[in-house]
Design an enzyme around this catalytic site. Structure first.
Site, PDB file in Angstrom:
ATOM      1  N   ARG A  75     -15.048  15.831   2.475  1.00  0.00           N
ATOM      2  CA  ARG A  75     -14.590  15.675   3.859  1.00  0.00           C
ATOM      3  C   ARG A  75     -13.071  15.493   3.843  1.00  0.00           C
ATOM      4  O   ARG A  75     -12.568  14.565   3.193  1.00  0.00           O
ATOM      5  CB  ARG A  75     -15.269  14.445   4.473  1.00  0.00           C
ATOM      6  CG  ARG A  75     -14.769  14.059   5.827  1.00  0.00           C
ATOM      7  CD  ARG A  75     -15.574  12.887   6.414  1.00  0.00           C
ATOM      8  NE  ARG A  75     -15.049  12.537   7.705  1.00  0.00           N
ATOM      9  CZ  ARG A  75     -14.318  11.441   7.947  1.00  0.00           C
ATOM     10  NH1 ARG A  75     -14.038  10.582   6.993  1.00  0.00           N
ATOM     11  NH2 ARG A  75     -13.875  11.210   9.167  1.00  0.00           N
ATOM     12  N   HIS A 118      -7.320  13.171  12.352  1.00  0.00           N
ATOM     13  CA  HIS A 118      -7.331  11.883  11.659  1.00  0.00           C
ATOM     14  C   HIS A 118      -5.934  11.282  11.839  1.00  0.00           C
ATOM     15  O   HIS A 118      -5.186  11.109  10.886  1.00  0.00           O
ATOM     16  CB  HIS A 118      -7.714  12.078  10.184  1.00  0.00           C
ATOM     17  CG  HIS A 118      -8.178  10.831   9.487  1.00  0.00           C
ATOM     18  ND1 HIS A 118      -9.380  10.757   8.815  1.00  0.00           N
ATOM     19  CD2 HIS A 118      -7.607   9.615   9.338  1.00  0.00           C
ATOM     20  CE1 HIS A 118      -9.517   9.548   8.271  1.00  0.00           C
ATOM     21  NE2 HIS A 118      -8.437   8.836   8.578  1.00  0.00           N
ATOM     22  N   GLU A 163     -12.482   8.008  14.018  1.00  0.00           N
ATOM     23  CA  GLU A 163     -12.201   6.640  14.471  1.00  0.00           C
ATOM     24  C   GLU A 163     -11.270   6.584  15.681  1.00  0.00           C
ATOM     25  O   GLU A 163     -10.156   6.047  15.606  1.00  0.00           O
ATOM     26  CB  GLU A 163     -11.609   5.812  13.328  1.00  0.00           C
ATOM     27  CG  GLU A 163     -12.499   5.746  12.095  1.00  0.00           C
ATOM     28  CD  GLU A 163     -11.944   4.827  11.003  1.00  0.00           C
ATOM     29  OE1 GLU A 163     -10.863   4.242  11.183  1.00  0.00           O
ATOM     30  OE2 GLU A 163     -12.606   4.700   9.967  1.00  0.00           O
ATOM     31  N   ASN A 291     -18.335   5.275  10.051  1.00  0.00           N
ATOM     32  CA  ASN A 291     -17.487   4.678   9.019  1.00  0.00           C
ATOM     33  C   ASN A 291     -17.763   3.187   9.020  1.00  0.00           C
ATOM     34  O   ASN A 291     -17.539   2.502  10.021  1.00  0.00           O
ATOM     35  CB  ASN A 291     -16.000   4.920   9.319  1.00  0.00           C
ATOM     36  CG  ASN A 291     -15.611   6.381   9.122  1.00  0.00           C
ATOM     37  OD1 ASN A 291     -16.440   7.191   8.700  1.00  0.00           O
ATOM     38  ND2 ASN A 291     -14.373   6.705   9.425  1.00  0.00           N
ATOM     39  N   TYR A 293     -17.210  -0.473   6.914  1.00  0.00           N
ATOM     40  CA  TYR A 293     -16.548  -1.222   5.852  1.00  0.00           C
ATOM     41  C   TYR A 293     -16.972  -2.684   5.816  1.00  0.00           C
ATOM     42  O   TYR A 293     -17.086  -3.283   4.766  1.00  0.00           O
ATOM     43  CB  TYR A 293     -15.024  -1.151   6.025  1.00  0.00           C
ATOM     44  CG  TYR A 293     -14.492   0.221   5.706  1.00  0.00           C
ATOM     45  CD1 TYR A 293     -14.138   0.567   4.409  1.00  0.00           C
ATOM     46  CD2 TYR A 293     -14.387   1.196   6.696  1.00  0.00           C
ATOM     47  CE1 TYR A 293     -13.678   1.832   4.095  1.00  0.00           C
ATOM     48  CE2 TYR A 293     -13.926   2.475   6.391  1.00  0.00           C
ATOM     49  CZ  TYR A 293     -13.580   2.784   5.089  1.00  0.00           C
ATOM     50  OH  TYR A 293     -13.141   4.036   4.773  1.00  0.00           O
ATOM     51  N   GLU A 352     -17.574   7.492   5.937  1.00  0.00           N
ATOM     52  CA  GLU A 352     -16.675   6.694   5.091  1.00  0.00           C
ATOM     53  C   GLU A 352     -17.342   5.374   4.758  1.00  0.00           C
ATOM     54  O   GLU A 352     -17.912   4.711   5.629  1.00  0.00           O
ATOM     55  CB  GLU A 352     -15.356   6.341   5.807  1.00  0.00           C
ATOM     56  CG  GLU A 352     -14.391   7.464   5.929  1.00  0.00           C
ATOM     57  CD  GLU A 352     -13.101   7.043   6.631  1.00  0.00           C
ATOM     58  OE1 GLU A 352     -12.724   5.851   6.558  1.00  0.00           O
ATOM     59  OE2 GLU A 352     -12.482   7.908   7.258  1.00  0.00           O
TER      60      GLU A 352
HETATM   61  O1  IFM Z   1      -7.875   4.665   5.062  1.00  0.00           O
HETATM   62  C1  IFM Z   1      -8.674   4.463   6.185  1.00  0.00           C
HETATM   63  C2  IFM Z   1      -9.091   5.784   6.779  1.00  0.00           C
HETATM   64  O2  IFM Z   1      -8.008   6.576   7.100  1.00  0.00           O
HETATM   65  C3  IFM Z   1      -9.890   5.542   8.042  1.00  0.00           C
HETATM   66  N1  IFM Z   1     -10.945   4.612   7.827  1.00  0.00           N
HETATM   67  C4  IFM Z   1     -10.650   3.389   7.144  1.00  0.00           C
HETATM   68  C5  IFM Z   1      -9.902   3.675   5.853  1.00  0.00           C
HETATM   69  C6  IFM Z   1      -9.587   2.353   5.127  1.00  0.00           C
HETATM   70  O3  IFM Z   1      -8.822   1.534   5.935  1.00  0.00           O
END
Ligand code: IFM
Length: 446
Positions: A75, A118, A163, A291, A293, A352
């Site tokens: 990606r 992005h 995002e 995404n 985290y 992500e």
């Molecule tokens: O690096 C970023 C990415 O560009 C978008 N999502 C989160 C990642 C980590 O912060």
């Protein structure tokens, strides 16, 4: 070893501004990130994406490295100011670069997943008001059409936006990202115009090719209250509203959440929403990119303060990454189950997931990153649990292929499976790269 369903897509991800460099090559003009990074104090250590990982000039060796990871998919994002460097101009050299990238992936048996936006808005569009203006959504659809015309025979999967919460709120609401504006009313207008841009771009792509797979990627997080105090629960609901539902509801239900509209009524009359916009935004998705985290914890913020900026708390005693993000893989299972429960059976990809740690080259020339392996392993297990409970999860992309420019954090945070020694541009696969290859192998052909 946990096994994923047959056909599960194993990938890794990057974004143009974070890795390409070559900021002035072959006709590219500045994006808002070039301008922002050049602003004193905006990015840690004054870092910029001017050179980044120099991927633009190292395409073939980088594609070889991607292939060696054993992934079935890659990606990447396309740099808008490389493709449309001036209003109304199409830059063939920019398109040629992505053509080489796409062809190179196919030659190596890797499927391309292209992201159209992005975060690198052409600066000339920001000069006209950027995403606060409706015209930017229309320009985005034109750009999507140009990209699709050039790459359609090589790219089946398109993510319109990556995002949009970050673009709208960190960029226009809080000023921590480009273009550095701190105006909540602007963030709301930007939210709407980004989503409208998504809808118009999806329409443009499908007009040319109804079989194209078009989705959007959202950064989503479960939000819980910091304590049992009802005021903290109310703060969690507000944070969830701004972060998650403000994006999920229009895209998947065709309406903005009433409580979020009410919350922001004092700063905006939402007059930017025109008849028909929500129908455009809510056209059925082929997939939703997630995404993930970390989960968020919210505490009651002072009256009138922003629900996300003022309410975010760290859970006590939970290990954190180098970003100070709590490591809580259960949050991923919770999120995926919620999406299915509240928004129905839309096909999902984790577009992500990954973590920054304090990686370094050891004297033997290796990068041992057991914490990253543990993080990825735990999150894959969390995803696997959700699949076991019936979630239609089709793939998983590690963020990121390479260490890269981590936005306002510059090069200080390393998310890659591959270590980048920035001075020499040497690439060194970390231990996690070998671990990921083994996971993919154990799951059969990618
Ligand atoms: O690096 C970023 C990415 O560009 C978008 N999502 C989160 C990642 C980590 O912060």
């Amino acid at each position: 070893m946990f096994r994923f369903p047959e056909g599960f897509v194993w990938g890794t991800a990057t974004a143009a501004y974070q890795i390409e460099g070559a900021a002035r090559d072959d006709g590219r003009t500045p994006s808002i990130w070039d301008t922002f990074a050049a602003t004193p104090g905006a990015v840690r250590n004054g870092d910029t994406g001017e050179i980044a990982c120099d991927h633009y000039h190292r395409l073939d060796p980088d594609l070889d490295l991607i292939a060696r990871l054993g992934v079935g998919a890659y990606r990447f994002s396309i740099s808008w100011p490389r493709i449309v460097p001036e209003p109304g101009q199409v830059n063939q050299k920019g398109l040629d670069f992505y053509r080489r990238l796409v062809d190179g992936l196919h030659e190596r048996g890797v499927t391309p997943y292209a992201t159209l936006y992005h975060w690198d808005l052409p600066q000339y569009l920001e000069d006209e008001g950027g995403w606060v203006e409706r015209a930017t959504a229309e320009r985005f659809a034109e750009y999507a059409d140009i990209v699709h015309e050039a790459l359609a025979d090589g790219v089946a999967h398109y993510t319109t936006l990556n995002e949009p919460w970050v673009s709208a709120w960190l960029g226009y609401g809080y000023g921590w990202h480009a273009p550095g504006r701190a105006e909540p009313a602007a963030a709301l207008a930007a939210t709407h115009h980004l989503l409208l841009g998504h809808g118009l771009a999806a329409e443009a792509i499908r007009r040319r090719d109804p079989s194209a797979q078009v989705g959007i990627t959202l950064n989503l997080a479960p939000v819980g209250p910091a304590t049992a105090d009802p005021a903290d629960q109310a703060a969690a609901d507000r944070m969830d509203g701004q972060l998650n539902r403000l994006f999920l509801d229009p895209v998947l239900r065709g309406a903005y959440p009433a409580d979020v509209v009410e919350l922001y009524r004092p700063v905006s009359d939402f007059a930017f929403v025109q008849d028909g916009d929500l129908a455009t935004i809510a056209a059925p998705l082929d997939f939703l990119g997630v995404n993930y985290y970390r989960p968020n914890l919210a505490a009651a913020e002072p009256p009138g303060a922003d629900p996300v900026a003022a309410g975010l708390r760290l859970p006590p005693g939970v290990p954190v990454t180098a970003m100070d993000w709590p490591i809580q893989p259960d949050g991923l299972t919770e999120l995926l189950l919620r999406l299915r429960r509240e928004y129905g059976p839309v096909p999902l990809y984790i577009t992500e997931n990954g973590a920054a740690f304090h990686d370094y080259l050891d004297p033997a020339g290796r990068v041992e990153d057991p914490e990253r392996i543990a993080y990825l392993d735990a999150h894959l297990r969390a995803a696997h649990t959700a699949i076991g409970e019936g979630v239609d999860l089709r793939g998983y992309f590690v963020w990121s292929f390479l260490d890269n420019f981590e936005w306002a954090e510059g090069y200080s945070k390393r998310f890659g499976l591959i270590y980048v020694e920035y001075g020499s541009q040497r690439r060194v696969p970390k231990a996690s790269a070998g671990w990921y290859r083994d996971v993919i192998r154990a799951n059969g052909p990618a």
